[in-house]
Design a protein around this motif. Structure first.
Motif, short mmCIF file in Angstrom:
data_model
loop_
_atom_site.label_atom_id
_atom_site.label_comp_id
_atom_site.label_asym_id
_atom_site.label_seq_id
_atom_site.Cartn_x
_atom_site.Cartn_y
_atom_site.Cartn_z
N ARG A 30 21.22 56.98 42.66
CA ARG A 30 21.91 58.27 42.54
C ARG A 30 20.94 59.34 43.04
O ARG A 30 19.73 59.17 42.94
CB ARG A 30 22.27 58.57 41.09
CG ARG A 30 23.21 57.57 40.50
CD ARG A 30 24.62 57.95 40.80
NE ARG A 30 25.54 56.92 40.35
CZ ARG A 30 26.85 57.03 40.50
NH1 ARG A 30 27.37 58.09 41.07
NH2 ARG A 30 27.64 56.08 40.08
N GLN A 31 21.53 60.42 43.53
CA GLN A 31 20.70 61.44 44.13
C GLN A 31 20.22 62.45 43.08
O GLN A 31 21.03 63.13 42.45
CB GLN A 31 21.52 62.14 45.22
CG GLN A 31 20.85 63.28 45.89
CD GLN A 31 19.77 62.81 46.85
OE1 GLN A 31 19.68 61.62 47.15
NE2 GLN A 31 18.94 63.71 47.29
N ASP B 288 40.66 47.94 48.32
CA ASP B 288 40.99 48.88 49.38
C ASP B 288 40.05 48.70 50.57
O ASP B 288 40.48 48.63 51.72
CB ASP B 288 40.89 50.31 48.82
CG ASP B 288 41.19 51.35 49.87
OD1 ASP B 288 42.25 51.23 50.51
OD2 ASP B 288 40.37 52.27 50.05
N LEU B 289 38.76 48.55 50.28
CA LEU B 289 37.79 48.36 51.37
C LEU B 289 38.09 47.07 52.12
O LEU B 289 38.02 47.03 53.35
CB LEU B 289 36.37 48.32 50.81
CG LEU B 289 35.88 49.62 50.16
CD1 LEU B 289 34.46 49.46 49.64
CD2 LEU B 289 35.95 50.76 51.15
N MET B 290 38.45 46.03 51.37
CA MET B 290 38.72 44.76 52.04
C MET B 290 39.97 44.87 52.91
O MET B 290 40.01 44.32 54.01
CB MET B 290 38.86 43.64 51.01
CG MET B 290 37.51 43.31 50.42
SD MET B 290 37.41 41.89 49.35
CE MET B 290 39.02 41.68 48.75
N ALA C 57 24.23 65.51 36.65
CA ALA C 57 25.63 65.44 36.23
C ALA C 57 26.38 64.47 37.12
O ALA C 57 26.10 64.36 38.31
CB ALA C 57 26.27 66.82 36.34
N TYR C 58 27.32 63.72 36.54
CA TYR C 58 28.23 62.89 37.34
C TYR C 58 29.47 63.72 37.60
O TYR C 58 30.20 64.05 36.66
CB TYR C 58 28.66 61.65 36.57
CG TYR C 58 27.61 60.58 36.41
CD1 TYR C 58 27.21 59.82 37.51
CD2 TYR C 58 27.06 60.30 35.17
CE1 TYR C 58 26.27 58.82 37.36
CE2 TYR C 58 26.12 59.30 35.01
CZ TYR C 58 25.73 58.56 36.11
OH TYR C 58 24.81 57.58 35.96
N ASN C 59 29.73 64.06 38.83
CA ASN C 59 30.92 64.85 39.19
C ASN C 59 31.14 66.03 38.25
O ASN C 59 32.22 66.21 37.70
CB ASN C 59 32.19 64.00 39.16
CG ASN C 59 32.03 62.74 39.97
OD1 ASN C 59 31.46 62.77 41.05
ND2 ASN C 59 32.50 61.63 39.45
N GLY C 60 30.08 66.78 38.00
CA GLY C 60 30.25 67.97 37.17
C GLY C 60 30.10 67.75 35.67
O GLY C 60 30.03 68.71 34.92
N PHE D 35 30.02 56.39 46.43
CA PHE D 35 31.10 55.98 47.32
C PHE D 35 31.84 54.79 46.74
O PHE D 35 33.07 54.74 46.72
CB PHE D 35 30.53 55.62 48.69
CG PHE D 35 31.55 55.01 49.62
CD1 PHE D 35 32.39 55.80 50.37
CD2 PHE D 35 31.67 53.64 49.72
CE1 PHE D 35 33.33 55.25 51.21
CE2 PHE D 35 32.62 53.06 50.55
CZ PHE D 35 33.44 53.87 51.30
N TYR D 36 31.08 53.81 46.25
CA TYR D 36 31.70 52.60 45.72
C TYR D 36 32.40 52.87 44.39
O TYR D 36 33.20 52.08 43.93
CB TYR D 36 30.67 51.48 45.61
CG TYR D 36 30.29 50.98 46.97
CD1 TYR D 36 31.11 50.09 47.64
CD2 TYR D 36 29.16 51.46 47.63
CE1 TYR D 36 30.80 49.66 48.92
CE2 TYR D 36 28.84 51.04 48.90
CZ TYR D 36 29.67 50.13 49.55
OH TYR D 36 29.38 49.72 50.82
N GLN D 37 32.02 53.99 43.76
CA GLN D 37 32.72 54.38 42.55
C GLN D 37 34.10 54.94 42.90
O GLN D 37 35.07 54.74 42.19
CB GLN D 37 31.89 55.42 41.82
CG GLN D 37 32.41 55.78 40.45
CD GLN D 37 31.40 56.63 39.70
OE1 GLN D 37 30.19 56.55 39.94
NE2 GLN D 37 31.87 57.46 38.81
N ARG D 38 34.17 55.66 44.05
CA ARG D 38 35.43 56.27 44.46
C ARG D 38 36.41 55.27 45.08
O ARG D 38 37.60 55.41 44.96
CB ARG D 38 35.16 57.37 45.50
CG ARG D 38 34.65 58.68 44.96
CD ARG D 38 34.77 59.76 46.02
NE ARG D 38 34.20 59.39 47.30
CZ ARG D 38 32.92 59.53 47.61
NH1 ARG D 38 32.09 60.04 46.73
NH2 ARG D 38 32.46 59.18 48.80
N ASN D 39 35.88 54.28 45.79
CA ASN D 39 36.75 53.37 46.53
C ASN D 39 36.76 51.99 45.91
O ASN D 39 35.71 51.44 45.61
CB ASN D 39 36.26 53.26 47.98
CG ASN D 39 36.37 54.59 48.68
OD1 ASN D 39 37.43 54.96 49.16
ND2 ASN D 39 35.26 55.32 48.72
#
Ligand code: ATP
Ligand code: MG
Length: 556
Positions: A362-363, A92-94, A321-324, A84-88
């Motif tokens: 990571r899962q 932006d979160l702040m 894999a990271y995102n494929g 999640f923190y990689q995507r956002n």
């Protein structure tokens, strides 16, 4: 309270009407005038009290809801995982946690208050108007029908434009946040002016978007007032005629005007309310995007675990894999509790990825990693992480004291334990030379420390919780070989009874390990002890020769 306020507010024009009608038929009598005046004062006073209570309650409630919403948001952010923190971005979160939250609060307080108020005032006033004269009421209220059409049309525009403003605000926050945390690099590369230009153009865009909302708003508000004005105009014209024709009394006419005037503020407020609601709902949408994100590392499969976990680790046909993009393929190895394992391999071969998977940052797929004989995905995260001491490759320190950073995983610790942990990573001597020793502040991210000092604090922090499993990801890369040797000497006794993962490029760091795993492009190509692997003459032996050669060259 809103209802009571409005009921009190409609009394004054009613008294006025009664007074005028009364004195038209009879002579002016001072005593009666005073009675009417007194009644108006009393009703205004009562209205004031109710209005005060209404504001106190509704605005107060909105602050409480904001408080809970903010707490919930922060708590939710804590549950989200690395991906999640990689995507956002942080900025932006702040932006969402501050600016959007404020827009939502505005709905909860003033937004709800004004809309309930507008509703009650309109209902009460309109029904009184109808009771005085249905004909006049129909005539004067018809322009107000156009109000609802306006509200619908402009509301949508406001929503979309405010959303665009908030998106731009997120971009600005991100730019500033990145610039501030990377300010040393920015300066080293003379990029201050480039950043100023980028900031200015972002800021220009922000103003442009804000003005596009202002234009809508600037049109919307006067339009509402115009509609109301045309109602009044119609009233004076037609109502005046009716009074002259004797169809209604003068008192009715005056009361009618007073009531119509009471609709002025609700109509203006309606404009505000639409604005506040549309902004708030755009912002709430942005907050919900955060609230709706589900951590991909989730605790739902967790089953109660017996504590303490055993320290053995088993990895079975692990691919990741990271995102494929495949990074690890078909990795299998065993580590008995208490063993020391080393991971070596070229940069990018997947060492840190394995470390992240073992901490479940990571899962991992099901049934690929077993800790103490249990699938890692069934162990509650809190239990798992209590058993692991992890020093990530990128050292992060908090803006706290040296002691606070070492004792991060177990804050209520006494100073002797902190000292002992500092001694293991060979940083005690340096800490004692700091101006305030263990109470020295390390600055944001440990800015006042050297890279090697930061790394060694991170090792102490990892050991401090007394974990069963210790993972040091390249934790000695920033110290010289002599310091490294000393730390390894101290560590030896500390890791004798733990399962330890040492990740490094340097053979000197890992040669004493019970087992060495050699990774190449995400595959496990060799494993064995130092001696075995040297005798085998594979990639590890090659790496060893090279480093030996380099060391000799350095010495000579
Ligand atoms: P190094 O010795 O440089 O630390 P490493 O062996 O630790 O390297 P990893 O960090 O595990 O390497 O990375 C393995 C591969 O995965 C690399 O090709 C990298 O580009 C990729 N990778 C790492 N982290 C991510 C991420 N968060 N998202 C996508 N790809 C990633
Ligand atoms: Mg790495």
């Amino acid at each position: 309270m809103v209802l009571l306020t409005n009921m009190a507010a409609v009394l004054s024009p009613w008294i006025l009407r009664a007074a005028i009608n009364h004195f038209q038929s009879e002579d002016l009598e001072m005593k009666l005038v005073l009675v009417y005046a007194g009644l108006i004062v009393v009703s205004s006073f009562v209205e004031g009290i109710f209005r005060f209570l209404m504001r106190r309650i509704l605005i107060g409630v909105s602050r409480h809801i904001e408080y809970h919403l903010r707490n919930d948001l922060f708590a939710h952010l804590q549950t989200l995982s690395a991906s999640f923190y990689q995507r956002n971005s942080t900025g932006d979160l702040m932006a969402r946690a501050t600016s959007d939250l404020a827009a939502v609060r505005a709905v909860l307080g003033p937004g709800i208050m004004y809309s309930i108020n507008t509703f009650f005032t309109s209902v009460i006033v309109i029904s009184i108007l109808i009771s005085i004269s249905p004909y006049l009421a129909a005539l004067t209220l018809s322009p107000l029908l156009a109000v609802s059409i306006c509200v619908k049309y402009f509301g949508k525009l406001i929503h979309v434009r405010f959303q665009r403003i908030q998106e731009q605000f997120s971009r600005i926050t991100t730019l500033v946040q990145e610039n501030v945390s990377g300010i040393r690099v920015v300066k080293a590369y003379n990029q201050e002016n480039a950043f100023i230009r980028r900031f200015r153009s972002s800021n220009d865009e922000y103003v442009r978007r804000s003005l596009s909302l202002v234009r809508i708003w600037g049109l919307f508000q006067p339009l509402l007032t115009l509609l109301l004005g045309s109602s009044l105009l119609g009233l004076f014209w037609l109502g005046g005629q009716q009074v002259m024709d004797g169809a209604i009394t003068l008192g009715d006419f005056v009361a009618f005007i007073a009531y119509l005037a009471m609709l002025t503020w609700p109509t203006i407020a309606l404009g505000y309310v639409v604005n506040i609601f549309e902004r708030g709902s755009a912002s709430m949408g942005r907050l919900c995007e955060l609230f709706d994100s589900i951590p991909d590392v989730d605790d739902r499969l967790a089953e109660p675990a017996e504590v303490p976990l055993k320290g053995s680790i088993e990895v079975r046909n692990l691919s990741f894999a990271y995102n494929g993009t495949p990074v690890l393929s078909d990795i299998s190895f065993d580590v008995a509790a208490g063993q020391t394992v080393a991971l070596v391999g070229r940069t990018g071969s997947g060492k840190s990825t394995i470390a992240n998977l073992l901490c479940r940052l990571r899962q991992a797929p099901h049934n690929t990693i077993f800790i103490g004989g249990r699938d890692i995905n069934t162990i509650p995260l809190s239990v798992l992480r209590r058993h692991i001491g992890y020093a990530p490759q990128e050292t992060f320190l908090f803006s706290d004291t040296v002691a606070g950073n070492i004792a991060f995983g177990r804050p209520a610790a006494d100073r002797r334990e902190v000292r002992a942990a500092a001694k293991v990573s060979n940083i005690l001597g340096e800490i004692e030379e700091f101006p305030e020793q263990f109470d020295t502040f390390v600055g944001e991210r440990g800015i006042t420390l050297s890279g090697g000092q930061r790394q060694r604090l991170a090792i102490s922090r990892a050991l401090f919780t007394n974990p069963r499993i210790l993972i040091l990801d390249d934790s000695l890369s920033a110290v010289d070989t002599q310091t490294e040797e000393r730390i390894l000497g101290e560590l030896a006794s500390e890791i004798a009874h733990r399962t330890a993962f040492l990740i490094s490029h340097r053979i000197s760091t890992i040669r004493a390990a019970d087992k060495i795993l050699v990774l190449e492009q995400g595959r496990l190509v060799e494993s064995g002890s130092h001696e075995e692997l040297i005798a085998y003459g594979g990639p590890y032996a090659e790496l060893y020769e090279k480093q030996l050669l380099r060391e000799q060259l350095n010495i000579e």
